[in-house]
Structures are given as C-alpha cells and as structure tokens.
Design an enzyme around this catalytic site. Structure first.
Site, PDB file in Angstrom:
ATOM      1  N   ASN A  23      44.803  40.941  40.904  1.00 13.55           N
ATOM      2  CA  ASN A  23      43.560  40.198  40.712  1.00 13.55           C
ATOM      3  C   ASN A  23      43.434  39.871  39.228  1.00 13.55           C
ATOM      4  O   ASN A  23      43.122  40.749  38.425  1.00 13.55           O
ATOM      5  CB  ASN A  23      42.389  41.069  41.200  1.00 13.55           C
ATOM      6  CG  ASN A  23      41.045  40.429  40.931  1.00 13.55           C
ATOM      7  OD1 ASN A  23      40.962  39.243  40.595  1.00 13.55           O
ATOM      8  ND2 ASN A  23      39.984  41.209  41.081  1.00 13.55           N
TER       9      ASN A  23
ATOM     10  N   LYS B 183      41.276  38.068  37.819  1.00 15.80           N
ATOM     11  CA  LYS B 183      39.865  37.892  37.426  1.00 15.80           C
ATOM     12  C   LYS B 183      39.705  36.633  36.572  1.00 15.80           C
ATOM     13  O   LYS B 183      40.440  35.671  36.742  1.00 15.80           O
ATOM     14  CB  LYS B 183      39.346  39.146  36.706  1.00 15.80           C
ATOM     15  CG  LYS B 183      39.671  40.429  37.470  1.00 15.80           C
ATOM     16  CD  LYS B 183      38.885  41.602  36.982  1.00 15.80           C
ATOM     17  CE  LYS B 183      39.409  42.860  37.648  1.00 15.80           C
ATOM     18  NZ  LYS B 183      38.548  44.007  37.436  1.00 15.80           N
TER      19      LYS B 183
ATOM     20  N   HIS C 184      34.456  41.770  46.313  1.00 16.16           N
ATOM     21  CA  HIS C 184      34.854  42.531  45.119  1.00 16.16           C
ATOM     22  C   HIS C 184      33.605  43.097  44.447  1.00 16.16           C
ATOM     23  O   HIS C 184      32.555  42.453  44.432  1.00 16.16           O
ATOM     24  CB  HIS C 184      35.622  41.620  44.152  1.00 16.16           C
ATOM     25  CG  HIS C 184      36.259  42.397  43.044  1.00 16.16           C
ATOM     26  ND1 HIS C 184      35.553  42.806  41.937  1.00 16.16           N
ATOM     27  CD2 HIS C 184      37.516  42.887  42.901  1.00 16.16           C
ATOM     28  CE1 HIS C 184      36.371  43.506  41.152  1.00 16.16           C
ATOM     29  NE2 HIS C 184      37.562  43.569  41.717  1.00 16.16           N
TER      30      HIS C 184
ATOM     31  N   GLU D 142      32.712  43.332  41.471  1.00 18.36           N
ATOM     32  CA  GLU D 142      32.094  42.513  40.416  1.00 18.36           C
ATOM     33  C   GLU D 142      31.202  41.434  41.022  1.00 18.36           C
ATOM     34  O   GLU D 142      30.187  41.058  40.447  1.00 18.36           O
ATOM     35  CB  GLU D 142      33.197  41.935  39.504  1.00 18.36           C
ATOM     36  CG  GLU D 142      33.756  43.039  38.604  1.00 18.36           C
ATOM     37  CD  GLU D 142      35.225  42.907  38.235  1.00 18.36           C
ATOM     38  OE1 GLU D 142      35.801  41.821  38.380  1.00 18.36           O
ATOM     39  OE2 GLU D 142      35.792  43.927  37.795  1.00 18.36           O
TER      40      GLU D 142
ATOM     41  N   GLU E 118      37.984  50.276  46.685  1.00 16.59           N
ATOM     42  CA  GLU E 118      37.935  50.245  45.223  1.00 16.59           C
ATOM     43  C   GLU E 118      36.664  50.935  44.740  1.00 16.59           C
ATOM     44  O   GLU E 118      35.592  50.307  44.674  1.00 16.59           O
ATOM     45  CB  GLU E 118      37.927  48.794  44.736  1.00 16.59           C
ATOM     46  CG  GLU E 118      39.131  47.992  45.166  1.00 16.59           C
ATOM     47  CD  GLU E 118      39.375  46.827  44.218  1.00 16.59           C
ATOM     48  OE1 GLU E 118      40.396  46.865  43.534  1.00 16.59           O
ATOM     49  OE2 GLU E 118      38.536  45.926  44.154  1.00 16.59           O
TER      50      GLU E 118
ATOM     51  N   GLY F  47      38.512  48.960  36.160  1.00 18.59           N
ATOM     52  CA  GLY F  47      38.500  48.524  34.764  1.00 18.59           C
ATOM     53  C   GLY F  47      38.091  49.604  33.778  1.00 18.59           C
ATOM     54  O   GLY F  47      37.820  49.316  32.612  1.00 18.59           O
TER      55      GLY F  47
ATOM     56  N   SER G 290      41.963  50.903  38.335  1.00 20.25           N
ATOM     57  CA  SER G 290      42.776  51.440  37.238  1.00 20.25           C
ATOM     58  C   SER G 290      44.176  51.892  37.649  1.00 20.25           C
ATOM     59  O   SER G 290      44.727  52.842  37.086  1.00 20.25           O
ATOM     60  CB  SER G 290      42.029  52.579  36.511  1.00 20.25           C
ATOM     61  OG  SER G 290      40.851  52.075  35.916  1.00 20.25           O
TER      62      SER G 290
HETATM   63  C1  PEP Z   1      40.122  45.120  40.540  1.00 20.06           C
HETATM   64  O1  PEP Z   1      39.436  44.375  39.879  1.00 20.06           O
HETATM   65  O2  PEP Z   1      40.282  44.879  41.745  1.00 20.06           O
HETATM   66  C2  PEP Z   1      40.733  46.274  39.875  1.00 20.06           C
HETATM   67  C3  PEP Z   1      41.218  47.206  40.632  1.00 20.06           C
HETATM   68  O3  PEP Z   1      40.726  46.284  38.497  1.00 20.06           O
HETATM   69  P1  PEP Z   1      41.506  47.339  37.530  1.00 20.06           P
HETATM   70  O4  PEP Z   1      42.875  47.533  38.096  1.00 20.06           O
HETATM   71  O5  PEP Z   1      41.531  46.670  36.191  1.00 20.06           O
HETATM   72  O6  PEP Z   1      40.706  48.598  37.547  1.00 20.06           O
END
Ligand code: PEP
Length: 249
Positions: free
Chosen positions: A11, A13, A95, A97, A165, A171, A211
């Site tokens: 992703n 973003k 997601h 966000e 997630e 993040g 992460s």
């Molecule tokens: C994501 O945005 O789906 C995600 C898992 O981000 P990150 O790997 O940066 O934590």
C-alpha cells in the site's frame, strides 16, 4: 502461513512522484519473487496508469479506495468501473486511515465492497482495533463488528482477502507479535466459520498489516493463520518488499 496462496500487498498510500515510482517499478521488475505468492501493489490513483504500463504483469495492481457505486456526479471520486477500465484487479477498502482520518463508517465501507465485487474487482477488506480498544479488551468485538459489516454487504467471499491491521501497529514501527496477530487471525476465522460458513473460513485468506518489514516478516509468516501481509512503509522499497513477498513458508 496457512493453506491458501500467500498474498502480499504493498500500500503506497499518498506517496511518490513520477520519478520515485519509476524507480520503484524498475526495482520490482528486477526483483526475484517466489512464484507461489499473489503480489499486488496499490499506487495512488493518478499513478496507476504509469504502473500498469511499465510494471511486470507478475504483479497485480490495486486501488486504495473507490466510490460506493456507479460513477457520475461525484466530484473527486473514482468508480469501480473506472478502476476496471484501467486494469486494476483489486481495491483496498476500510483501511484504518480512511476509517479514522477520513471518517468512513462500517455501512459505507460495506456498500463499497459490495459494489466493487459486483464490478469484478477483488477486495482487500481491512479491519482492526485502536490501541485504546485493545487495552479495554475489545479487540475481538471491534474486529467482529467490522467483519459483520462486510459480511452483511457482500454477496460472496470468493474475491475477498481480509487484512487484519491493528491501528496501533500501522506506521508506528510497533509490529504486533506473531502471537498477537495469530490470536486475532484465529478469532477472525472462527467468526467466519460460525457466521458465514466453514468453507469460507477455511478458504479466505487473512493477511496481517502493521509495521511489517524485511526483518520481522519471517516470524509472522510462520504463523499458521497468517496468509500474507499488507505492507505500507516497507512497500516503498523494492528490495525490502521482495524480501517480505519471499517470506512465505
Ligand atoms: C498499511 O497502511 O496498510 C500498513 C500496514 O502500513 P505500515 O506497514 O507502514 O505500518
């Protein structure tokens, strides 16, 4: 990893320029990727065409969002039909966000999922709890509620991949431990078994996001119910993303 085909999504973003994405595409094109893994990247909408025209067909393309229904007078939105038209196979929906920064709710996300599936897109359906919810012991309840919204809306789970997630892990550099992730993946599978069907529970891939990087992916991938990853930050680096793809066990 479980019995389903391992699935790794990147992703990107709201990141990248024509130039940086060109470099990422060339790194991905030259990466050695295990053959038995579904690999998907999700660029920002405006770069999807660039990615489609220069990225190897080995890697499928996803959008990061789409409109809830047919296109028309919806300024600033992109429809499922348009995503199909430019060659997208997948769309990420729900997601964290979009849930927590943009304010999308369960019902809205469920409608998007149903419409996208109807257009022939696969859906990467994201769920996950906030830190406070985890601390209050509400992790399973939050995930079940988000799952139910998808279950109530979608006609079939055939083209759905569930991404667990935890919001506190996205993040932040604070990856869930393999045990923490495995525990929720088992609970999600159980929920599917009780509320959808045993078949859907065993066939649906449940991937972990939050992460994930080149150093922690191998231990996570060993967990029986972790069928792949959704990767944010580390998916912007081609070689590291390839390491994550190749962590399949
Ligand atoms: C994501 O945005 O789906 C995600 C898992 O981000 P990150 O790997 O940066 O934590």
């Amino acid at each position: 990893a479980g019995s389903g085909k391992f699935f790794v999504g990147g992703n990107w973003k709201c990141n990248g320029t024509k130039e940086s994405i060109g470099k990422l595409i060339s790194d991905l094109n030259s990466a050695m990727l295990e053959s038995d893994v579904d690999v998907v990247v999700a660029p920002p909408f405006i770069y999807i065409d660039q990615v489609k025209s220069s990225l190897t067909d080995r890697i499928e393309v996803s959008a990061q969002n789409c409109w809830i229904g047919k296109g028309g007078a919806f300024t600033g939105e992109i429809s499922g039909e348009q995503l199909k038209d430019i060659g997208c196979k997948w769309v990420i929906l729900g997601h964290s966000e979009r849930r927590h920064i943009i304010g999308e709710d369960d019902e809205f996300i469920g409608k998007k999922a149903a419409y996208a599936l109807g257009q022939g897109l696969g859906v990467i359906a994201c769920i996950g709890e906030l830190l406070q919810q985890r601390e209050e012991g509400k992790t399973f309840d939050v995930c079940y509620k988000q799952l139910k919204a998808f279950a109530d809306a979608v006609p079939s789970w055939d083209d759905v991949v569930i991404a667990y997630e935890p919001v506190w892990a996205i993040g932040t550099g604070k990856v869930a431990t393999p045990q923490q992730a495995q525990e929720v993946h088992v609970a999600v599978r159980d929920w599917l078994s009780k509320n959808v069907s045993a078949e859907v529970a065993s066939k649906t891939r449940i991937i972990y996001g939050g992460s994930v990087n080149g150093s922690n992916c191998a231990d996570l991938a060993k967990q029986e119910d972790i069928d792949g990853f959704l990767v944010g930050g580390a998916s912007l680096k081609g070689p590291e993303f390839a390491t994550i793809v190749n962590s399949v066990t």
